[in-house]
Design an enzyme around this catalytic site. Structure first.
Site, PDB file in Angstrom:
ATOM      1  N   GLN A  46      -1.424  -1.394   8.518  1.00 41.46           N
ATOM      2  CA  GLN A  46      -2.096  -1.039   7.265  1.00 41.46           C
ATOM      3  C   GLN A  46      -1.760  -2.033   6.169  1.00 41.46           C
ATOM      4  O   GLN A  46      -0.598  -2.214   5.834  1.00 41.46           O
ATOM      5  CB  GLN A  46      -1.667   0.371   6.849  1.00 41.46           C
ATOM      6  CG  GLN A  46      -2.247   0.835   5.523  1.00 41.46           C
ATOM      7  CD  GLN A  46      -1.832   2.267   5.209  1.00 41.46           C
ATOM      8  OE1 GLN A  46      -1.420   3.010   6.083  1.00 41.46           O
ATOM      9  NE2 GLN A  46      -1.948   2.655   3.955  1.00 41.46           N
ATOM     10  N   GLY A  47      -2.769  -2.661   5.603  1.00 40.20           N
ATOM     11  CA  GLY A  47      -2.576  -3.639   4.541  1.00 40.20           C
ATOM     12  C   GLY A  47      -2.991  -3.094   3.190  1.00 40.20           C
ATOM     13  O   GLY A  47      -4.060  -3.452   2.664  1.00 40.20           O
ATOM     14  N   SER A  99      -0.197  -1.877   0.389  1.00 36.10           N
ATOM     15  CA  SER A  99       0.788  -2.207  -0.654  1.00 36.10           C
ATOM     16  C   SER A  99       0.954  -3.712  -0.828  1.00 36.10           C
ATOM     17  O   SER A  99       0.863  -4.483   0.122  1.00 36.10           O
ATOM     18  CB  SER A  99       2.151  -1.596  -0.304  1.00 36.10           C
ATOM     19  OG  SER A  99       2.093  -0.195  -0.347  1.00 36.10           O
ATOM     20  N   GLU A 126      -4.087  12.858   5.965  1.00 33.23           N
ATOM     21  CA  GLU A 126      -2.728  13.281   6.267  1.00 33.23           C
ATOM     22  C   GLU A 126      -2.609  14.739   5.849  1.00 33.23           C
ATOM     23  O   GLU A 126      -2.720  15.077   4.690  1.00 33.23           O
ATOM     24  CB  GLU A 126      -1.713  12.444   5.481  1.00 33.23           C
ATOM     25  CG  GLU A 126      -1.487  11.067   6.033  1.00 33.23           C
ATOM     26  CD  GLU A 126      -0.352  10.377   5.298  1.00 33.23           C
ATOM     27  OE1 GLU A 126       0.618   9.993   5.957  1.00 33.23           O
ATOM     28  OE2 GLU A 126      -0.462  10.233   4.079  1.00 33.23           O
ATOM     29  N   SER A 173       5.559   8.881  -3.149  1.00 35.35           N
ATOM     30  CA  SER A 173       6.953   9.143  -3.496  1.00 35.35           C
ATOM     31  C   SER A 173       7.120  10.565  -4.023  1.00 35.35           C
ATOM     32  O   SER A 173       6.155  11.253  -4.371  1.00 35.35           O
ATOM     33  CB  SER A 173       7.424   8.138  -4.547  1.00 35.35           C
ATOM     34  OG  SER A 173       6.777   8.383  -5.780  1.00 35.35           O
ATOM     35  N   GLU A 192       8.179  11.508  -6.845  1.00 39.21           N
ATOM     36  CA  GLU A 192       7.673  11.627  -8.216  1.00 39.21           C
ATOM     37  C   GLU A 192       6.165  11.864  -8.229  1.00 39.21           C
ATOM     38  O   GLU A 192       5.646  12.677  -9.014  1.00 39.21           O
ATOM     39  CB  GLU A 192       8.026  10.365  -9.004  1.00 39.21           C
ATOM     40  CG  GLU A 192       9.509  10.193  -9.300  1.00 39.21           C
ATOM     41  CD  GLU A 192      10.331   9.740  -8.100  1.00 39.21           C
ATOM     42  OE1 GLU A 192      11.563   9.847  -8.143  1.00 39.21           O
ATOM     43  OE2 GLU A 192       9.719   9.274  -7.103  1.00 39.21           O
TER      44      GLU A 192
END
Length: 400
Positions: free
Chosen positions: A126-127, A129, A244, A385, A387
């Site tokens: 997966q590209g 980030s 997901e 994350s 957060e």
């Protein structure tokens, strides 16, 4: 709401368990119990066993090889895989890019890629980030400029899991820098053998090389590898991330790890006393088990509500699953580390373990626990994350 399983669902669970007992290669099973890494060949072999059974991509539509299961059957299947433990196919192909291709891709893309994903003939990474675009993914800067029948791609991706094995990468690239940042992104499928691609491994805190950075230098990508429409990639990425759902809490993984904690703690002694008999240790295990049971009930509620959800839209309660699931996975890793105690070892590769002539310091099962503990630090970051999950909960569930 009835959270009890039907007789048919109990029978399905037993069918899955019997299949795992009969077909999981023993050496692979041993490695996973001991938290050791599998080779690519081992993962591909298992993927093809699943595909032969018709269970490689059960969540896909039946016309593309799916099993036509209910949400509860998907939940049971995922939990049993995690508890055995064994892995399903690498989900970059089966759970991420596969659904994007069969939903938004053209017929040629579906015909070529989908059977190859199901049979693990192509390994995907997966590209998404980039060094300056992680949580703020829409700020990505990797450019793709149209040049005749090709796009020319330049830029960098980072934290690309298992890219060292990958045949293909699905990438978000900026095709229109002159519009709002979410509107100028496209979704490209890129052959990892293309000239101009460099993969550089990143050593993690556990000593392993699970992730990589990838550099694109004037990489020419056929325009036919564009999925859907140009500049619509942000929509496809949101759809991808919304898929997901049921396994994100890793309830089965945490259940298996608690069993492992109890098994190993029964072998360890502190003086004349077994670790499992120490009241303070048992209290820690019980506290994690209570949290895990609450998480399991929450996950079952999400599964029960799945049929009511809009297709491709994630239940906001999944943020709770991700948040608490990550915390519990890290808590079980903490318990394992307490069990291993003074035998904690740095990362040792499978090759070094097999070729070294120095005897192990402690029991065989101890060597992989410290790396697994360090690797578990990442679960509260990837996939959104802590957060970010708290923001989702505050906005979508609490209405703040």
């Amino acid at each position: 709401m009835d959270l009890a399983f039907t007789n048919e669902e109990h029978a399905f669970r037993e069918e899955v368990r019997q299949f795992l007992r009969d077909r999981v290669p023993p050496e692979m099973h041993r490695k996973l119990i001991e938290s050791r890494n599998l080779s690519r060949d081992e993962m591909v072999a298992w993927a093809r066993i699943l595909n032969k059974k018709g269970w490689a991509v059960p969540h896909w539509p039946k016309e593309h090889g799916g099993a036509g299961w209910t949400p509860v059957q998907h939940y049971i299947f995922g939990e049993e895989l995690q508890m055995y433990p064994v892995r399903d196919l690498p989900d970059f192909g089966t759970s991420l890019v596969g659904p994007v291709i069969y939903t938004f891709g053209n017929e040629a893309q579906k015909k070529y890629f989908l059977p190859r994903i199901a049979n693990a003939e192509d390994w995907w990474c997966q590209g998404f980030s980039e060094p300056g675009a992680g949580s703020d993914l829409a700020s990505l800067q990797t450019r793709a400029v149209r040049d005749g029948d090709h796009y020319v791609v330049n830029g960098q991706k980072i934290w690309t899991t298992l890219a060292q094995y990958a045949d293909w990468i699905f990438c978000l690239v900026r095709t229109n820098p002159g519009v709002k940042k979410q509107l100028g992104i496209s979704f490209l499928l890129i052959d990892m053998k293309s000239p101009g691609i460099t993969v550089r491994p990143i050593q993690l805190i556990d000593g392993g090389y699970e992730v990589n950075e990838i550099f694109f230098d004037d990489v020419r990508v056929p325009a036919e590898n564009l999925v859907g429409e140009e500049d619509k990639g942000w929509d496809y990425a949101k759809f991808l991330l919304g898929n997901e759902r049921f396994s994100i809490a890793s309830v089965g993984t945490s259940k298996e790890r608690i069993l492992r904690v109890k098994e190993l703690a029964a072998k360890c002694r502190v003086g004349e006393e077994r670790l499992i008999d120490r009241a303070t240790f048992r209290e820690k295990v019980a506290a994690v088990e209570i949290q895990l049971k609450a998480l399991e009930v929450t996950q079952l509620r999400v599964v029960t509500n799945a049929s009511k959800e809009q297709k491709g839209r994630q239940d906001p309660a999944s943020a709770i699953l991700k948040l608490k699931g990550s915390e519990i996975q890290q808590a079980t890793a903490d318990l394992l580390l307490e069990v291993v105690g003074p035998y904690t070892l740095p990362y040792v590769s499978e090759e070094d373990l097999e070729s070294g002539n120095e005897p192990p310091i402690g029991p065989d099962w101890a060597a992989a626990i410290a790396p697994a503990y360090f690797n578990a630090r990442k679960v509260s970051i990837y996939g959104g994350s802590d957060e970010i999950q708290k923001n989702i909960i505050a906005k979508a569930i609490l209405g703040l």
